[in-house]
Design a protein around this motif. Structure first.
Motif, PDB file in Angstrom:
ATOM      1  N   THR A  30      -9.819   8.811  25.327  1.00 39.66           N
ATOM      2  CA  THR A  30     -10.114   8.158  23.862  1.00 39.66           C
ATOM      3  C   THR A  30     -10.726  10.023  23.847  1.00 39.66           C
ATOM      4  O   THR A  30     -11.016  10.933  23.957  1.00 39.66           O
ATOM      5  N   LEU A  31     -10.346  10.560  22.461  1.00 36.40           N
ATOM      6  CA  LEU A  31     -10.720  11.477  21.721  1.00 36.40           C
ATOM      7  C   LEU A  31     -11.263  11.294  20.169  1.00 36.40           C
ATOM      8  O   LEU A  31     -11.252  11.335  19.616  1.00 36.40           O
ATOM      9  N   GLU A  32     -12.558  12.664  21.063  1.00 33.60           N
ATOM     10  CA  GLU A  32     -13.595  12.745  20.044  1.00 33.60           C
ATOM     11  C   GLU A  32     -14.007  14.097  20.221  1.00 33.60           C
ATOM     12  O   GLU A  32     -14.877  14.324  20.673  1.00 33.60           O
ATOM     13  N   THR A  33     -13.544  15.214  19.537  1.00 34.29           N
ATOM     14  CA  THR A  33     -14.114  16.148  19.465  1.00 34.29           C
ATOM     15  C   THR A  33     -14.127  16.850  18.337  1.00 34.29           C
ATOM     16  O   THR A  33     -13.570  16.578  17.128  1.00 34.29           O
ATOM     17  N   VAL A  34     -14.562  18.359  18.275  1.00 32.53           N
ATOM     18  CA  VAL A  34     -14.885  19.008  17.032  1.00 32.53           C
ATOM     19  C   VAL A  34     -13.296  18.998  16.639  1.00 32.53           C
ATOM     20  O   VAL A  34     -13.539  19.431  15.217  1.00 32.53           O
ATOM     21  N   GLY A  35     -12.170  19.216  17.925  1.00 32.78           N
ATOM     22  CA  GLY A  35     -11.061  20.337  17.346  1.00 32.78           C
ATOM     23  C   GLY A  35     -10.225  19.007  16.827  1.00 32.78           C
ATOM     24  O   GLY A  35     -10.086  19.355  15.697  1.00 32.78           O
ATOM     25  N   VAL A  36     -10.705  17.734  16.142  1.00 29.93           N
ATOM     26  CA  VAL A  36     -10.021  16.892  15.737  1.00 29.93           C
ATOM     27  C   VAL A  36      -9.821  17.131  14.042  1.00 29.93           C
ATOM     28  O   VAL A  36      -9.263  16.996  13.339  1.00 29.93           O
ATOM     29  N   GLY A  37     -11.309  17.351  14.341  1.00 32.06           N
ATOM     30  CA  GLY A  37     -11.893  17.774  12.367  1.00 32.06           C
ATOM     31  C   GLY A  37     -10.963  19.130  12.110  1.00 32.06           C
ATOM     32  O   GLY A  37      -9.697  18.104  10.372  1.00 32.06           O
ATOM     33  N   TYR A  38     -10.715  19.450  12.357  1.00 30.64           N
ATOM     34  CA  TYR A  38      -9.714  20.548  12.503  1.00 30.64           C
ATOM     35  C   TYR A  38      -8.512  20.398  12.833  1.00 30.64           C
ATOM     36  O   TYR A  38      -7.261  21.243  11.718  1.00 30.64           O
ATOM     37  N   LEU A  39      -8.059  19.527  13.336  1.00 34.37           N
ATOM     38  CA  LEU A  39      -6.309  18.903  13.886  1.00 34.37           C
ATOM     39  C   LEU A  39      -6.550  18.098  11.504  1.00 34.37           C
ATOM     40  O   LEU A  39      -5.481  18.553  11.230  1.00 34.37           O
ATOM     41  N   ASP A  40      -7.134  17.106  11.397  1.00 38.31           N
ATOM     42  CA  ASP A  40      -7.126  17.242   9.954  1.00 38.31           C
ATOM     43  C   ASP A  40      -6.862  18.227   9.256  1.00 38.31           C
ATOM     44  O   ASP A  40      -6.005  18.002   8.258  1.00 38.31           O
ATOM     45  N   LYS A  41      -8.113  19.386   8.894  1.00 32.71           N
ATOM     46  CA  LYS A  41      -7.595  20.426   8.101  1.00 32.71           C
ATOM     47  C   LYS A  41      -6.218  20.984   7.712  1.00 32.71           C
ATOM     48  O   LYS A  41      -5.562  21.489   7.107  1.00 32.71           O
ATOM     49  N   LEU A  42      -6.326  21.569   9.118  1.00 31.21           N
ATOM     50  CA  LEU A  42      -5.063  22.329   9.420  1.00 31.21           C
ATOM     51  C   LEU A  42      -3.386  21.333   8.722  1.00 31.21           C
ATOM     52  O   LEU A  42      -2.749  21.752   8.392  1.00 31.21           O
ATOM     53  N   ILE A  43      -3.388  20.039   9.383  1.00 24.99           N
ATOM     54  CA  ILE A  43      -2.753  19.433   8.960  1.00 24.99           C
ATOM     55  C   ILE A  43      -2.510  19.800   7.408  1.00 24.99           C
ATOM     56  O   ILE A  43      -1.748  19.478   6.921  1.00 24.99           O
ATOM     57  N   ALA A  44      -3.988  19.681   6.693  1.00 24.91           N
ATOM     58  CA  ALA A  44      -4.033  19.063   5.162  1.00 24.91           C
ATOM     59  C   ALA A  44      -3.586  20.404   4.701  1.00 24.91           C
ATOM     60  O   ALA A  44      -2.429  20.387   4.014  1.00 24.91           O
ATOM     61  N   TYR A  45      -3.890  21.458   5.351  1.00 28.99           N
ATOM     62  CA  TYR A  45      -3.762  22.753   4.725  1.00 28.99           C
ATOM     63  C   TYR A  45      -2.220  23.359   4.831  1.00 28.99           C
ATOM     64  O   TYR A  45      -1.456  23.790   3.742  1.00 28.99           O
ATOM     65  N   CYS A  46      -1.502  23.095   6.226  1.00 28.88           N
ATOM     66  CA  CYS A  46       0.309  23.104   6.341  1.00 28.88           C
ATOM     67  C   CYS A  46       1.346  22.081   5.101  1.00 28.88           C
ATOM     68  O   CYS A  46       1.698  22.182   4.512  1.00 28.88           O
TER      69      CYS A  46
END
Lengths: 492, 412
Positions: free
Chosen positions: B211-227
């Motif tokens: 199970t992955l609940e990290t701050v980084g997951v939020g940034y993965l969302d942002k990164l994918i959205a940005y791309c």
């Protein structure tokens, strides 16, 4: 917000420029806003404490003023009001600075006689500047009680007196008669005072960032591992600590003086080349002047000063120094530090007659004054060991190491370069101390180098200013420490 | 001119002079070698189609010059040791001001582990490395935003905005060499030469998703959205190394997350047989030059197959890339070192050089297991000559471009 922080670098010019541009009517309010912003930048919640101290002493002073002329019947009320103000102020100080220390001391004492005691959970972070503004507000309310100054009716004006940001967190502890009138007037600062204030600030930054913070690296290294750095290392570190504490405290105070001067306010000089004193007594007249005069005016003299015989005088000296030690921090080693200084002063007084006789036989010469200065420095520096140590046990360990380890060669064989400061860093420190000494000698003789510089042509002044800024920025200890090894990223 | 105006002008002039002096001091004390990593990026007259991002795994393993040589792909490597995804998110935006990437290759080693450290946005033990990366960009609102967001629990975060705050204390280390520019024509990457004995390591990508609940997951969302907003393709990778079970679990976790949440694949290269664990690991976590070149080659094939429009070999606008590659080969020649036989052999991997090795097949050299493995790994890039009377081992390296021997060394 420290004076040597990025925030202050943005905060102060903004404050200064708007202060100069705003109409006179709102200058005070602007300074008050800035002062509270400055204070709240440490911990916004603690603004309640300074507000409490301000309101209590403001209201107390008004009551004292109102009942002053009502004759003998009001005398009691006056005393009660004063006591209430002092108790409330000291109560807050005690709660936030000394409560835990007191509990730990009581607990330790009880455990000595076999009674177990548990420590209360209350362990607050020490509110910054609380010792300074508490003493300042107390001096105000006592002065009003004594009729020396009238009570201030304008709350905003009074709040600014308590919170004036340049001297809020590290002094000088100003008296109402000096600061309040200036804050009321808030004259437009002259170009010369802005320029002089800037130069004074630069000198303060030099003391703090180039000397104090650099010396601190070596001192912390040695004091942190006395078993690794015994004997002469501790002596060297203790000598350096004398300059560290001076340049730290006086440097910060000097920045405060300069900043205030740029705003047109003249604060009290807090340090007057103390290490050039020729006696312990003289040293304490020149060291942290505003705190010591505070203790003289509000503790020493009320206790009888030197008017009631030698024994009472010596008791009073001891009380003042013990309290002064406690004021510096909630630790027994500070109290011991104060006590030793008190004892030195008493001994000096006891030996005064003999010393005078001795001085008559020795012609007053530069060499003799040097001997006295060095002797005083040695005595004072001895007490700094207790001040810097982490406690009485630690100071005894350090002293033991000094007297049981014979290793003076470490002062010459390069071993000192292993104490946190490399060769080049130590050289910078040595040159900086030389500059400090020369400036101190000039100041001691009444020659103000800053004023001399200001009389020079503009190109020379600018060269000095820019050179000083670069020197502080390059050689000062600030920001993160560059470590070449941390930057070897080419591997990974 | 009235007095006040004169003073105002005087103060302004003084402040300008002061600022210029500080800038001069900054330029003098600035770490000149740091810029070398990014020099080619800012100096390039062509766009970088592919941006490689991630930690040291990406930095050491994915070599843009090899991507160009093998597949005609124009890439730049922005990988950095201990870099986290939140940092990558901002760095991608910052570097996008200078180039228009079509594809971002994001290696996800560290995404799971690093997110557990500190505030999850950066590794407090690696601030200096992150500083190097952020230093590349001039002060801007976005940089301020990045620094205040990522380093939100770090008092000295403003050092990231004002370089002088960190480099001012460098006065005691200034040397003549600092003023000679170091040429590192690797387009951001940094291959390493050395060995780690991992013989017997069995490559596998079997991991159990966690199970992955990290701050980084939020940034993965942002990164994918940005791309997606900017038309940038994303390729998530996991480069091979001697991975522990925990590492494999982390990769499986990422694979599951990417698939379920975004419908994106993870190019997990941990079981592709690209690496010879007898010769290719540099240490327990990184590959040396041979491993890196092999992985880069596989990645190049993968990209060229799926994104044929990124193959620029015949594009005249990219003619300078061939010259840059030549420069890179010269750089590799400069990395040959006397007395470092095994490391020198690593550099022979690929089509640029040919090595001739002279030693006695009956002497002690023949017992050198690593040497034997390397010779097998290098295949046709090296020819072994049995010289019964050889004194030690002689290596002669021929530059295939010119046919000249560019390095000769006898190792005892």
């Amino acid at each position: 917000m420290l004076f040597n922080s990025f925030r202050f670098l943005l905060f102060f010019p903004t404050t200064l420029i708007l202060f100069h541009l705003l109409p006179k009517k709102v200058k005070g309010v602007w300074l008050l806003i800035c002062s509270y912003f400055f204070y709240m930048s440490w911990n916004p919640r603690y603004v309640v404490l300074i507000l409490f101290s301000t309101l209590v002493t403001y209201a107390g002073a008004l009551v004292l003023q109102a009942v002053r002329d009502r004759g003998e019947s009001a005398r009691k009320l006056q005393k009660l009001t004063l006591i209430a103000c002092v108790v409330l102020n000291l109560g807050v100080l005690f709660l936030f600075k000394y409560f835990r220390f007191a509990c730990a001391s009581v607990s330790a004492a009880l455990s000595l006689i076999g009674i177990p005691a548990t420590m209360p959970a209350w362990d607050p972070i020490l509110p910054v500047g609380i010792s300074f503004y508490t003493f300042q507000t107390m001096s105000y309310v006592i002065d009003v009680y004594r009729g020396k100054v009238p009570a201030e009716r304008n709350l905003l004006q009074y709040a600014l007196f308590v919170s004036f940001f340049p001297q809020l967190v590290a002094g000088p502890i100003e008296r109402c008669e000096n600061l309040m009138s200036q804050l009321k007037e808030l004259p437009r600062p002259s170009y010369a005072s802005v320029r002089h204030g800037f130069l004074v600030m630069l000198w303060g930054y030099f003391m703090k960032m180039v000397i104090a913070d650099r010396a601190a690296i070596l001192v912390d290294t040695v004091y942190g591992a006395p078993e690794q750095y015994p004997g002469a290392f501790i002596v060297a570190a203790t000598v350096l600590f004398a300059f560290q504490i001076y340049c730290d405290f006086a440097g910060y105070s000097t920045i405060a003086l300069g900043a205030a001067e740029m705003l047109g306010i003249r604060l009290t000089q807090n340090f007057e080349t103390p290490y050039l004193s020729t006696s312990v007594r003289e040293f304490w007249r020149r060291w942290h002047v505003t705190l010591n005069t505070w203790f003289v005016d509000y503790v020493y003299i009320p206790l009888g000063g030197s008017r009631k015989g030698k024994l009472v005088k010596y008791r009073n000296i001891l009380v003042v120094f013990l309290l002064s030690g406690l004021w510096h921090g909630a630790r027994w080693s500070y109290v011991l530090w104060g006590g030793i200084n008190g004892v030195f002063q008493i001994m000096e007084d006891l030996l005064a007659d003999r010393a005078k006789k001795c001085e008559k036989t020795v012609p007053d010469s530069f060499a003799f004054r040097c001997v006295k200065t060095v002797g005083t420095f040695v005595l004072i520096d001895f007490t700094w060991l207790f001040f810097r140590s982490n406690g009485i046990r630690h100071s005894l360990t350090l002293l033991g190491s000094i007297f049981t380890t014979f290793n003076p060669w470490i002062l010459f064989d390069g071993s000192l370069y292993t104490c946190g400061l490399g060769m080049k860093e130590l050289h910078v420190l040595a040159y900086s101390l030389l500059i400090l000494l020369v400036a101190g000698l000039f100041a001691h003789r009444g020659v103000r180098i800053g004023e001399r510089i200001e009389r020079q042509p503009v190109y020379f002044r600018w060269l000095v200013y820019i050179g000083a800024v670069l020197c502080i920025l390059i050689f000062g200890i600030w920001g993160s420490v560059y470590n070449a090894s941390n930057f070897i990223y080419f591997q990974f | 001119m009235n007095k006040n105006l004169r003073r105002a002008v005087g103060i302004a002039l003084f402040l300008v002079l002061l600022a210029l002096s500080v800038c001069a001091a900054d330029a003098f004390l600035d770490k000149t070698d740091v810029d070398e990593k990014y020099k080619q990026f800012f100096a390039s007259d062509t766009d970088f189609d592919v941006i490689v991002m991630g930690t040291s795994h990406a930095y050491n393993t994915i070599l843009p010059q090899e991507l160009w040589r093998g597949h005609g792909i124009a890439a730049y490597n922005w990988g950095q040791g201990n870099c986290t995804l939140p940092e990558d998110y901002y760095i991608l935006q910052l570097l996008s001001r200078y180039t228009t990437p079509k594809l971002v290759v994001m290696d996800l080693f560290g995404f799971v582990e690093f997110a557990k450290v500190g505030n999850g946005k950066y590794r407090p033990d690696s601030r200096d490395m992150q500083r190097v990366q952020f230093d590349a960009f001039p002060l801007s609102r976005l940089k301020y935003e990045a620094v205040t967001d990522i380093f939100d629990d770090y008092d000295n975060r403003y050092d990231f905005l004002v370089k002088f705050a960190i480099y001012h204390s460098r006065w005691s280390e200034i040397k003549k060499d600092n003023f000679k520019p170091r040429d590192i024509p690797q387009k951001g990457a940094g291959f390493v030469l050395g060995f780690y004995d991992a013989e017997g390591y069995v490559e596998s990508s079997d991991g159990t998703p966690r199970t992955l609940e990290t701050v980084g997951v939020g940034y993965l969302d942002k990164l994918i959205a940005y791309c997606r907003e900017n038309g940038i393709e994303l390729l998530f990778t996991y480069v091979p190394f001697t991975a522990t079970q925990e590492n494999r679990d982390a990769a499986a976790t990422m694979e599951k997350l990417l698939g379920e949440r975004y419908g994106l694949p993870l190019l997990n290269m941990m079981d592709k047989g690209l690496v010879d664990y007898r010769t290719d690991p540099y240490d327990a976590s990184h590959l040396n030059y041979i491993g890196a070149a092999a992985v880069t080659d596989y990645l190049g094939l993968y990209i060229a197959e799926r994104y044929p429009e990124l193959v620029r070999r015949d594009d005249p606008a990219y003619a300078s890339w061939d010259r840059d590659y030549d420069h890179y080969v010269d750089y590799k020649i400069s990395r040959f070192e006397e007395g470092k036989l095994h490391n020198n052999l690593l550099l022979l991997y690929g089509p640029d050089f040919h090595g001739d090795l002279y030693f006695s097949a009956s002497g002690p050299t023949a017992e050198d297991r690593l040497l034997g493995n390397l010779i097998r790994r290098l295949g046709e890039s090296v020819t072994v000559h049995d010289t019964a009377d050889a004194d030690g081992v002689l290596l002669e390296v021929t530059d295939k471009r010119t046919g000249e021997i560019v390095f000769r060394d006898r190792t005892h």
